[in-house]
Design an enzyme around this catalytic site. Sequence first.
Site, PDB file in Angstrom:
ATOM      1  N   GLY A  86      30.395   4.375  21.019  1.00  0.00           N
ATOM      2  CA  GLY A  86      29.293   3.790  20.247  1.00  0.00           C
ATOM      3  C   GLY A  86      29.356   4.153  18.772  1.00  0.00           C
TER       4      GLY A  86
ATOM      5  N   ALA B 211      27.868   7.022  22.491  1.00  0.00           N
ATOM      6  CA  ALA B 211      26.542   7.033  23.114  1.00  0.00           C
ATOM      7  C   ALA B 211      26.407   8.365  23.856  1.00  0.00           C
ATOM      8  CB  ALA B 211      26.433   5.860  24.069  1.00  0.00           C
TER       9      ALA B 211
ATOM     10  N   GLU C 226      35.647   4.810  26.247  1.00  0.00           N
ATOM     11  CA  GLU C 226      34.737   4.532  27.364  1.00  0.00           C
ATOM     12  C   GLU C 226      35.431   4.445  28.720  1.00  0.00           C
ATOM     13  OE1 GLU C 226      34.432   3.248  24.387  1.00  0.00           O
ATOM     14  OE2 GLU C 226      32.351   2.851  23.862  1.00  0.00           O
TER      15      GLU C 226
ATOM     16  N   GLU D  76      31.743   1.808  17.290  1.00  0.00           N
ATOM     17  CA  GLU D  76      31.070   0.499  17.266  1.00  0.00           C
ATOM     18  C   GLU D  76      30.035   0.436  16.132  1.00  0.00           C
ATOM     19  OE1 GLU D  76      30.311   1.055  21.496  1.00  0.00           O
ATOM     20  OE2 GLU D  76      31.166  -0.934  21.848  1.00  0.00           O
TER      21      GLU D  76
HETATM   22  N1  CO8 Z   1      27.231  12.538  24.392  1.00  0.00           N
HETATM   23  C1  CO8 Z   1      26.513  13.660  24.558  1.00  0.00           C
HETATM   24  N2  CO8 Z   1      26.886  14.862  24.085  1.00  0.00           N
HETATM   25  C2  CO8 Z   1      28.048  14.911  23.398  1.00  0.00           C
HETATM   26  C3  CO8 Z   1      28.845  13.780  23.173  1.00  0.00           C
HETATM   27  C4  CO8 Z   1      28.391  12.534  23.699  1.00  0.00           C
HETATM   28  N3  CO8 Z   1      29.050  11.378  23.506  1.00  0.00           N
HETATM   29  N4  CO8 Z   1      29.938  14.163  22.486  1.00  0.00           N
HETATM   30  C5  CO8 Z   1      29.821  15.485  22.271  1.00  0.00           C
HETATM   31  N5  CO8 Z   1      28.677  15.947  22.818  1.00  0.00           N
HETATM   32  C6  CO8 Z   1      28.167  17.320  22.824  1.00  0.00           C
HETATM   33  C7  CO8 Z   1      28.931  18.201  23.788  1.00  0.00           C
HETATM   34  O1  CO8 Z   1      28.440  18.043  25.108  1.00  0.00           O
HETATM   35  C8  CO8 Z   1      28.677  19.577  23.205  1.00  0.00           C
HETATM   36  O2  CO8 Z   1      27.379  20.014  23.578  1.00  0.00           O
HETATM   37  P1  CO8 Z   1      27.162  21.511  24.219  1.00  0.00           P
HETATM   38  O3  CO8 Z   1      27.531  22.442  23.081  1.00  0.00           O
HETATM   39  O4  CO8 Z   1      25.711  21.523  24.550  1.00  0.00           O
HETATM   40  O5  CO8 Z   1      28.092  21.605  25.365  1.00  0.00           O
HETATM   41  C9  CO8 Z   1      28.638  19.318  21.703  1.00  0.00           C
HETATM   42  O6  CO8 Z   1      28.402  17.918  21.554  1.00  0.00           O
HETATM   43  C10 CO8 Z   1      29.962  19.657  21.016  1.00  0.00           C
HETATM   44  O7  CO8 Z   1      30.992  18.946  21.677  1.00  0.00           O
HETATM   45  P2  CO8 Z   1      32.343  19.631  22.224  1.00  0.00           P
HETATM   46  O8  CO8 Z   1      32.095  21.057  22.552  1.00  0.00           O
HETATM   47  O9  CO8 Z   1      32.892  18.749  23.296  1.00  0.00           O
HETATM   48  O10 CO8 Z   1      33.215  19.556  20.889  1.00  0.00           O
HETATM   49  P3  CO8 Z   1      34.815  19.514  20.787  1.00  0.00           P
HETATM   50  O11 CO8 Z   1      35.093  19.647  19.329  1.00  0.00           O
HETATM   51  O12 CO8 Z   1      35.425  20.460  21.729  1.00  0.00           O
HETATM   52  O13 CO8 Z   1      35.223  18.013  21.265  1.00  0.00           O
HETATM   53  C11 CO8 Z   1      35.022  15.579  21.312  1.00  0.00           C
HETATM   54  C12 CO8 Z   1      34.830  16.910  20.515  1.00  0.00           C
HETATM   55  C13 CO8 Z   1      36.505  15.333  21.539  1.00  0.00           C
HETATM   56  C14 CO8 Z   1      34.438  14.455  20.473  1.00  0.00           C
HETATM   57  C15 CO8 Z   1      34.290  15.687  22.666  1.00  0.00           C
HETATM   58  O14 CO8 Z   1      32.970  16.158  22.450  1.00  0.00           O
HETATM   59  C16 CO8 Z   1      34.186  14.382  23.399  1.00  0.00           C
HETATM   60  O15 CO8 Z   1      35.152  13.946  24.007  1.00  0.00           O
HETATM   61  N6  CO8 Z   1      32.982  13.743  23.398  1.00  0.00           N
HETATM   62  C17 CO8 Z   1      32.736  12.525  24.120  1.00  0.00           C
HETATM   63  C18 CO8 Z   1      33.317  11.324  23.396  1.00  0.00           C
HETATM   64  C19 CO8 Z   1      33.109  10.054  24.176  1.00  0.00           C
HETATM   65  O16 CO8 Z   1      33.573   9.902  25.283  1.00  0.00           O
HETATM   66  N7  CO8 Z   1      32.376   9.090  23.576  1.00  0.00           N
HETATM   67  C20 CO8 Z   1      32.114   7.837  24.166  1.00  0.00           C
HETATM   68  C21 CO8 Z   1      30.796   7.843  24.877  1.00  0.00           C
HETATM   69  S1  CO8 Z   1      30.491   6.370  25.787  1.00  0.00           S
HETATM   70  C22 CO8 Z   1      29.892   5.274  24.660  1.00  0.00           C
HETATM   71  O17 CO8 Z   1      29.853   5.553  23.491  1.00  0.00           O
HETATM   72  C23 CO8 Z   1      29.418   4.002  25.222  1.00  0.00           C
HETATM   73  C24 CO8 Z   1      28.798   3.096  24.191  1.00  0.00           C
HETATM   74  C25 CO8 Z   1      27.845   2.086  24.710  1.00  0.00           C
HETATM   75  C26 CO8 Z   1      27.918   1.781  26.172  1.00  0.00           C
HETATM   76  C27 CO8 Z   1      26.560   1.448  26.724  1.00  0.00           C
HETATM   77  C28 CO8 Z   1      26.552   1.473  28.247  1.00  0.00           C
HETATM   78  C29 CO8 Z   1      25.170   1.775  28.835  1.00  0.00           C
END
Ligand code: CO8
Length: 615
Positions: free
Chosen positions: A466, A421, A489, A469
Amino acid sequence: MGSGIAQAASQAGYKVSMMDTSQELVDAGMGKIKKMLNKGVERGKIKPEKVEEVLSKIKVTTEIKVAVENAELVIEAVFEDIEVKKKLFSELKEFCKPEAIIASNTSSLGINKMAEFTEFPGKFGGLHFFNPAAINKLIEVVRGEKTSHETFDALMNFSRRLGKIPLEIKDSPGFAVNRFFVPFLNESCRMLEEGVANKATIEEAAKRGFKIGMGPFALMNFTGIPIAYHAENTLYEGLGEFYRPSEALKSQFEAGKPWEFEGEEVDESKIEAVQKRLFGTTWGIACHLVEEGVASKEDTDRGALLGLRWAQGPFEMMNSYGINDACKVVQGFALSTDGKFNMSESLLDQARMKQPWQMSTVKLSKQDRFGLITMCRPEALNALNTKVLSDLDNVITRIKEDDDIGVVIITGEGNSFVAGADIKEMMEKSPMAAREFTRYGQQVLKRLEDLDKPVIAAVNGFALGGGCELALACDMIIASEKAKLGLPEVSLGIHPGFGGTQRLPRLIGRAKAKELIFTGDMIPAKEAERIGLVNKTVPSDQLITECKDLGARILARGPVAVRLAKSAINRGGEMTLDDGLAYEIETVSLAFSTEDKSEGMDAFISKRKPDFKGK
Ligand code: CO8
């Protein structure tokens, strides 16, 4: 630029041959690559052991024969002069394999024009990298009139493998991004020349209006006034009077000096007028790009976001501004140009209908009996925000209503399936808003799960939170060997909310699910396969083919029987065993009432292939 392209290709695992006209130039190119890689190590972006591996894959030469004789793809980044390119293409005719694809990194010479000098125009297209080529995520993949579908697809796939976000462009002067960005610079110079405002005011108006760190004059000083001048000239030569470089830009270029605006006062009373003119220019051109079929609205916006670091692309900006008001701004601008700039018809239509631009972050394409869903928000690794969920919801409705689609495959654009998400959107949410968002996410995923057609998740990269999921709501998961899955998460201080705490334990057992959810660990596809989360792991270039093979095997069976079996498994899994068995009696009895059952059994007895009608 050439060294950056060589570095990007080598980092993606390709063997690269880098050629220049002298040993000093190739050495300088290798020097640049080493410097860039070392910087990457310092910033923690590249592992130290990767440096040698990347360098070892790049061979340098000054001989064209050596450089290209075994190449599958040749990317030219020579001087932007048609005569130089012509000479190069005639040499390539002599030394390249006939099946080799040739691409140009030109930013100013047309792909159609250059194709005339190549031996096989069908095997020629554009790969317009943005500086610094090894790092910048954006690439414009340009289709000339004669570029074949196979060549274009190969260039798109090559770009994706480099980890780039490719925009699909039809050949046209300036392609997409420069077509509206360079006139944004030129119009700033024109306003200066006409005395609309001073540089400091134009600078400030642009920074506030487009939410950018540097205004047009600072940007030109940074990237080079000659580049802006030459790029505007290219647009002028290809597209006519409106694009003529302003006198102010021309004389600054001739003076060879940067813009000076220190000490100038910002005149607040002129900010709005300046902004309207810059909006009029960029929004109007963006509309023309789409009307001419050069780029889609989505790709135009993506180009602004990734290439220019604007907070919003032109179409999203128009929607936020209000489509009627945006139309008035562009109309006012067009009227002020004495007929040099044509008002956009499509924008007038949108305003007449009072309809904001419709843009989708989820693509649906149909191939044979397959519906291919692509999650398409690569700038954020396809993270799910409210808009993406709503777009997915709409696509599910279209699939539900489309009887031609027998099997659905869902994948992600770029190197990610879905990275969860959207954390940036969730950050701002109150507990009530989070509840609503969770409810909506669950509802959309449940609609996907309940589709009466098999759904296969083609997990091509990160499937996190997400995203994992979303895959769990599909009937089967096939993963690329590069994929990584997990529910991270808890590392954000929340826990899975789009069904992860419910579907994962049901699939892999409570203990394993708890381990994944409590640790937030990200696991590779092979491990996910071992614990039963993924059905099969395959090489990344075979992912969609494997999913289609699996889908084709299902499509060959009785469609009603498959539908009833899906219902028995899904609904039965939520019941006690006795209730599930009772439900199975109902579904199997129903199967006995179908023509497909008669056809299937008759075909077996007659030793022929069944011809199921789905009735
Ligand atoms: N949300 C928003 N932006 C994201 C997300 C995300 N989940 N993942 C990546 N991005 C964005 C980054 O911010 C970045 O944007 P910018 O260039 O503007 O800074 C761009 O995508 C590229 O990402 P990275 O530079 O971080 O790329 P890397 O290759 O270095 O890393 C990763 C890749 C490891 C996947 C890293 O991006 C990461 O850890 N992302 C987050 C993953 C995460 O924690 N996901 C779980 C989110 S929580 C969730 O899904 C909850 C589900 C439902 C719950 C509902 C409750 C209300």
